[in-house]
Design a protein around this motif. Sequence first.
Motif, short mmCIF file in Angstrom:
data_model
loop_
_atom_site.label_atom_id
_atom_site.label_comp_id
_atom_site.label_asym_id
_atom_site.label_seq_id
_atom_site.Cartn_x
_atom_site.Cartn_y
_atom_site.Cartn_z
N TRP A 146 44.46 69.95 3.59
CA TRP A 146 43.54 70.34 4.61
C TRP A 146 42.15 70.58 4.19
CZ3 TRP A 146 44.36 69.46 9.55
CH2 TRP A 146 45.52 69.23 9.99
N ILE A 147 42.10 70.87 2.68
CA ILE A 147 40.73 71.05 2.05
C ILE A 147 39.90 69.75 2.11
CG2 ILE A 147 41.43 70.27 -0.22
CD1 ILE A 147 39.34 73.28 0.36
N VAL A 148 40.52 68.75 2.55
CA VAL A 148 39.73 67.37 2.60
C VAL A 148 38.90 67.46 3.79
CG1 VAL A 148 39.88 65.06 2.68
CG2 VAL A 148 41.40 66.19 1.19
N VAL A 149 39.52 68.16 4.89
CA VAL A 149 38.87 68.28 6.24
C VAL A 149 37.49 69.01 6.01
CG1 VAL A 149 39.18 69.27 8.48
CG2 VAL A 149 41.14 68.08 7.57
N TYR A 150 37.43 69.73 5.19
CA TYR A 150 36.19 70.51 4.91
C TYR A 150 35.39 69.73 3.89
CZ TYR A 150 33.29 73.73 2.08
OH TYR A 150 32.20 74.39 1.29
N GLY A 151 35.91 69.17 2.84
CA GLY A 151 35.23 68.22 2.18
C GLY A 151 34.51 66.80 2.64
N ILE A 152 35.09 66.32 3.43
CA ILE A 152 34.53 64.99 4.02
C ILE A 152 33.13 65.41 4.52
CG2 ILE A 152 34.90 63.04 5.47
CD1 ILE A 152 37.93 62.96 4.80
N PRO A 153 32.85 66.16 5.58
CA PRO A 153 31.85 66.28 6.27
C PRO A 153 30.76 66.93 5.24
CG PRO A 153 33.46 67.32 7.44
CD PRO A 153 34.13 67.00 6.38
N GLN A 154 31.31 67.86 4.39
CA GLN A 154 30.48 68.40 3.05
C GLN A 154 29.73 67.49 2.14
OE1 GLN A 154 31.76 69.74 -0.11
NE2 GLN A 154 29.74 69.87 -0.78
N PHE A 155 30.54 66.33 1.81
CA PHE A 155 30.21 65.24 1.03
C PHE A 155 29.45 64.12 1.87
CE2 PHE A 155 33.12 67.07 -2.05
CZ PHE A 155 32.51 66.49 -3.22
#
Length: 183
Positions: A146-155
């Motif tokens: 689920w960390i990717v759900v945070y990371g994708i918009p951030q990146f």
Amino acid sequence: MPELTVRPAGSSTEVPPPSRRAVQAAYASVVSATFGFIPLHATWALGIPLWAHEDRFREWYAVGGGPYLLVLSGLALAAGVLAMSLVRPWGMVFPGWAPFLGRRRVPHRSLAGTAFVVSAFLLLYTAWATVQLATDFDDDGIFSPWIVVYGIPQFLVWGIGLFIAARSYHRRTSPGRRAGPLG
């Protein structure tokens, strides 16, 4: 912020200020890099397994995970400085206090090229993470998927903001520059 027109040392032409859009994009990139990326990675670098599987995290951390995360955080900070240099006067002329470089022109192709390469890397990494999320969403790794759900918009914010600021910088500093709304 007042609009600054900069005349780099040794140059007979002035460089127009960045557009409001470019400045906003650069600041968004800086915020994403420094407040979006660094705190979580610094937490992990300190050995705190936030959103991670504790046993797997401890094994990974013991074999160099901490220093790796500190290096990544340092690179994110450098990317923030890079983004700011694209819209501030010190991206045209090195500050006077800089040893050996003070008051010299910043090589615009090197700065713009570095920003474009970093932006491309961030966006390619985001695309890869999106494909991984869609095709292999499992809980077998060190960190929660689920960390990717945070990371994708951030990146995305980080990479797109850096690209917009780099494009503006390149257009404003290139010989024979073209004036335009994205400037």
